[in-house]
Design a protein around this motif. Sequence first.
Motif, PDB file in Angstrom:
ATOM      1  N   GLY A 290     -19.710   2.356  38.588  1.00  0.00           N
ATOM      2  CA  GLY A 290     -19.317   1.155  39.014  1.00  0.00           C
ATOM      3  C   GLY A 290     -19.905  -0.171  38.306  1.00  0.00           C
ATOM      4  O   GLY A 290     -19.526  -0.943  37.948  1.00  0.00           O
ATOM      5  N   ALA A 291     -21.178   0.191  37.967  1.00  0.00           N
ATOM      6  CA  ALA A 291     -22.218  -0.809  37.029  1.00  0.00           C
ATOM      7  C   ALA A 291     -21.519  -0.851  35.744  1.00  0.00           C
ATOM      8  O   ALA A 291     -21.464  -1.786  34.962  1.00  0.00           O
ATOM      9  CB  ALA A 291     -23.470  -0.423  37.193  1.00  0.00           C
ATOM     10  N   ALA A 292     -21.081   0.555  35.207  1.00  0.00           N
ATOM     11  CA  ALA A 292     -20.758   0.602  33.741  1.00  0.00           C
ATOM     12  C   ALA A 292     -19.237  -0.139  33.739  1.00  0.00           C
ATOM     13  O   ALA A 292     -18.897  -1.037  32.746  1.00  0.00           O
ATOM     14  CB  ALA A 292     -20.607   1.942  33.256  1.00  0.00           C
ATOM     15  N   LEU A 293     -18.576   0.089  34.773  1.00  0.00           N
ATOM     16  CA  LEU A 293     -17.074  -0.574  35.051  1.00  0.00           C
ATOM     17  C   LEU A 293     -17.180  -2.087  34.794  1.00  0.00           C
ATOM     18  O   LEU A 293     -16.633  -2.898  34.297  1.00  0.00           O
ATOM     19  CB  LEU A 293     -16.373  -0.182  35.852  1.00  0.00           C
ATOM     20  CG  LEU A 293     -14.801  -0.662  36.137  1.00  0.00           C
ATOM     21  CD1 LEU A 293     -14.080  -0.318  34.889  1.00  0.00           C
ATOM     22  CD2 LEU A 293     -14.194  -0.061  37.453  1.00  0.00           C
ATOM     23  N   LEU A 294     -18.289  -2.489  35.492  1.00  0.00           N
ATOM     24  CA  LEU A 294     -18.529  -4.023  35.945  1.00  0.00           C
ATOM     25  C   LEU A 294     -18.775  -4.724  34.662  1.00  0.00           C
ATOM     26  O   LEU A 294     -18.324  -5.382  34.197  1.00  0.00           O
ATOM     27  CB  LEU A 294     -19.550  -4.265  36.842  1.00  0.00           C
ATOM     28  CG  LEU A 294     -20.035  -5.845  37.137  1.00  0.00           C
ATOM     29  CD1 LEU A 294     -18.884  -6.559  37.661  1.00  0.00           C
ATOM     30  CD2 LEU A 294     -21.205  -5.697  38.149  1.00  0.00           C
ATOM     31  N   ILE A 295     -19.909  -3.926  33.735  1.00  0.00           N
ATOM     32  CA  ILE A 295     -20.150  -4.590  32.442  1.00  0.00           C
ATOM     33  C   ILE A 295     -18.990  -4.711  31.458  1.00  0.00           C
ATOM     34  O   ILE A 295     -18.866  -5.716  31.009  1.00  0.00           O
ATOM     35  CB  ILE A 295     -21.206  -3.603  31.895  1.00  0.00           C
ATOM     36  CG1 ILE A 295     -22.513  -3.830  32.821  1.00  0.00           C
ATOM     37  CG2 ILE A 295     -21.501  -3.861  30.446  1.00  0.00           C
ATOM     38  CD1 ILE A 295     -23.682  -2.910  32.302  1.00  0.00           C
ATOM     39  N   ALA A 296     -18.177  -3.650  31.747  1.00  0.00           N
ATOM     40  CA  ALA A 296     -17.000  -3.644  30.753  1.00  0.00           C
ATOM     41  C   ALA A 296     -15.936  -4.772  30.945  1.00  0.00           C
ATOM     42  O   ALA A 296     -15.514  -5.086  30.041  1.00  0.00           O
ATOM     43  CB  ALA A 296     -16.174  -2.141  30.994  1.00  0.00           C
ATOM     44  N   LEU A 297     -15.776  -4.996  32.228  1.00  0.00           N
ATOM     45  CA  LEU A 297     -15.015  -6.047  32.648  1.00  0.00           C
ATOM     46  C   LEU A 297     -15.464  -7.204  32.309  1.00  0.00           C
ATOM     47  O   LEU A 297     -14.842  -8.344  32.000  1.00  0.00           O
ATOM     48  CB  LEU A 297     -14.814  -5.963  34.227  1.00  0.00           C
ATOM     49  CG  LEU A 297     -13.872  -4.891  34.774  1.00  0.00           C
ATOM     50  CD1 LEU A 297     -13.892  -4.655  36.083  1.00  0.00           C
ATOM     51  CD2 LEU A 297     -12.676  -4.667  34.123  1.00  0.00           C
ATOM     52  N   VAL A 298     -16.744  -7.572  32.689  1.00  0.00           N
ATOM     53  CA  VAL A 298     -17.508  -8.881  31.980  1.00  0.00           C
ATOM     54  C   VAL A 298     -17.226  -9.209  30.672  1.00  0.00           C
ATOM     55  O   VAL A 298     -16.982 -10.219  30.377  1.00  0.00           O
ATOM     56  CB  VAL A 298     -18.966  -9.033  32.431  1.00  0.00           C
ATOM     57  CG1 VAL A 298     -19.444 -10.342  32.035  1.00  0.00           C
ATOM     58  CG2 VAL A 298     -19.026  -9.054  34.001  1.00  0.00           C
ATOM     59  N   MET A 299     -17.454  -8.246  29.822  1.00  0.00           N
ATOM     60  CA  MET A 299     -17.278  -8.442  28.368  1.00  0.00           C
ATOM     61  C   MET A 299     -15.867  -8.333  27.942  1.00  0.00           C
ATOM     62  O   MET A 299     -15.624  -9.311  27.153  1.00  0.00           O
ATOM     63  CB  MET A 299     -17.974  -7.079  27.620  1.00  0.00           C
ATOM     64  CG  MET A 299     -19.477  -7.144  27.673  1.00  0.00           C
ATOM     65  SD  MET A 299     -20.212  -5.878  26.547  1.00  0.00           S
ATOM     66  CE  MET A 299     -19.576  -4.127  27.391  1.00  0.00           C
ATOM     67  N   LEU A 300     -15.004  -7.833  28.695  1.00  0.00           N
ATOM     68  CA  LEU A 300     -13.641  -7.877  28.340  1.00  0.00           C
ATOM     69  C   LEU A 300     -12.981  -9.310  28.781  1.00  0.00           C
ATOM     70  O   LEU A 300     -12.122  -9.758  28.088  1.00  0.00           O
ATOM     71  CB  LEU A 300     -12.708  -6.821  28.855  1.00  0.00           C
ATOM     72  CG  LEU A 300     -11.266  -6.461  28.181  1.00  0.00           C
ATOM     73  CD1 LEU A 300     -11.464  -6.286  26.915  1.00  0.00           C
ATOM     74  CD2 LEU A 300     -10.921  -5.238  29.025  1.00  0.00           C
ATOM     75  N   PHE A 301     -13.271  -9.698  29.945  1.00  0.00           N
ATOM     76  CA  PHE A 301     -12.715 -11.062  30.748  1.00  0.00           C
ATOM     77  C   PHE A 301     -13.652 -11.921  31.134  1.00  0.00           C
ATOM     78  O   PHE A 301     -13.569 -12.682  31.871  1.00  0.00           O
ATOM     79  CB  PHE A 301     -12.072 -10.448  31.882  1.00  0.00           C
ATOM     80  CG  PHE A 301     -11.079  -9.237  31.797  1.00  0.00           C
ATOM     81  CD1 PHE A 301      -9.560  -9.795  31.373  1.00  0.00           C
ATOM     82  CD2 PHE A 301     -11.326  -8.157  32.132  1.00  0.00           C
ATOM     83  CE1 PHE A 301      -8.629  -8.754  31.161  1.00  0.00           C
ATOM     84  CE2 PHE A 301     -10.084  -7.134  32.292  1.00  0.00           C
ATOM     85  CZ  PHE A 301      -8.873  -7.486  31.405  1.00  0.00           C
ATOM     86  N   HIS A 302     -14.646 -12.065  29.910  1.00  0.00           N
ATOM     87  CA  HIS A 302     -15.684 -13.051  30.323  1.00  0.00           C
ATOM     88  C   HIS A 302     -14.989 -14.529  30.133  1.00  0.00           C
ATOM     89  O   HIS A 302     -15.644 -15.608  30.852  1.00  0.00           O
ATOM     90  CB  HIS A 302     -16.684 -12.967  29.074  1.00  0.00           C
ATOM     91  CG  HIS A 302     -16.222 -13.151  27.550  1.00  0.00           C
ATOM     92  ND1 HIS A 302     -16.252 -14.586  27.092  1.00  0.00           N
ATOM     93  CD2 HIS A 302     -15.903 -12.318  26.839  1.00  0.00           C
ATOM     94  CE1 HIS A 302     -15.878 -14.241  25.752  1.00  0.00           C
ATOM     95  NE2 HIS A 302     -15.526 -12.502  25.551  1.00  0.00           N
ATOM     96  N   ALA A 303     -13.830 -14.627  29.369  1.00  0.00           N
ATOM     97  CA  ALA A 303     -13.212 -16.008  29.343  1.00  0.00           C
ATOM     98  C   ALA A 303     -12.627 -16.595  30.549  1.00  0.00           C
ATOM     99  O   ALA A 303     -12.138 -17.734  30.852  1.00  0.00           O
ATOM    100  CB  ALA A 303     -12.298 -16.009  28.069  1.00  0.00           C
ATOM    101  N   GLN A 304     -12.326 -15.479  31.549  1.00  0.00           N
ATOM    102  CA  GLN A 304     -11.806 -15.826  32.941  1.00  0.00           C
ATOM    103  C   GLN A 304     -12.810 -16.091  33.887  1.00  0.00           C
ATOM    104  O   GLN A 304     -12.460 -16.571  34.769  1.00  0.00           O
ATOM    105  CB  GLN A 304     -11.062 -14.595  33.108  1.00  0.00           C
ATOM    106  CG  GLN A 304     -10.070 -13.916  32.162  1.00  0.00           C
ATOM    107  CD  GLN A 304      -9.002 -15.113  31.524  1.00  0.00           C
ATOM    108  OE1 GLN A 304      -8.487 -15.784  32.497  1.00  0.00           O
ATOM    109  NE2 GLN A 304      -8.868 -15.139  30.333  1.00  0.00           N
TER     110      GLN A 304
END
Length: 343
Positions: free
Chosen positions: A46-60
């Motif tokens: 879950g932590a790895a997925l959260l990091i991925a989402l933040v890097m991918l959707f930081h503009a949101q």
Amino acid sequence: MAQQAYMTETGNDGSGPERPGSRFRRLLDGWRGDRDIWRRGLVTAGAALLIALVMLFHAQIPNNVGNLGSLTETFLPWLGVFIPVLLVVAVVRKSATALITLLLPVIIWVNSFGGLITGKSGTGGDLTVATHNVNADNPDPTGTARDVAASGADVIALEELTADAVPTYEKALDGTYKYHAVKGTVGLWSKYPLSDTRPVDIKLGWVRAMRTTVTTPKGEVAVHVAHLPSVRVKLNAGFTANQRDNSADALGEAISREKIGKVILLGDLNGTMNDRALNGVTSQMRSTQGAAGDGFGFSWPASFPMARIDQIMVKGVEPVASWTLPETGSDHLPIAARVDLSS
């Protein structure tokens, strides 16, 4: 008999040195048949997925709550630090789910920042420029000026100049730089003539930005020097950057109105290239570090650089090389770049 005993002890089943391949096979054997490898490590996954989402959707990530989006984007590359930590946890926990999920942030980080790891500096170039926030409380302005001049730059921009310190910088640099201009708290020293020098209004009420025309052997270049307002991280207000954001928009408008095709921006923008608040500037200019730099080029704080908030950006000019300079008496590192004006 003794010889036979010796041969037995040093055979494949003895206590001789273990081959690396056998360790790997033993590790795989420990995972085979373990039905829980898909159930364990869900928190790590879950932590790895959260990091991925933040890097991918930081503009949101919204900025209306403590400018959280800009704060995240300022330190976005540092999310990669957590990846090896999670990898160790996943291996120790024997979690196949976590290991597979970790591929997501790895791929995204490499795609976003992997190009900054390898050196892209080239050779040649017509003009070398440098910029440095010298710090108003700098205990050694003379030494700082000489250190930056030692870079061999043809043009040097200095920010956070105080009225008391300006004569010191002028004395230290005048031997190398025949031309210079100071407007408010920013200044430019040049080996080539300056003209049409004037302040740039970045909506502060006092002067922290200027522009001038540098006449080089390869033609005229419009050079802007800017020191955008500082940002603060406060517990009760988050990442306070509204004044910086308004100044960035004003600076972007000034650059867009330039009549000269070749433009160089030097200064402390108090923001990184990832920060959406600087879009007014970054959308029309290129970072020399991103195009031709070695590494991330972090410039602040000087004692342990974590972000590149000092920038050299160009328009109509080709970056050739970009680098940071050694620490001076300031809390920022000076940065420099070499550009090609013939493109």
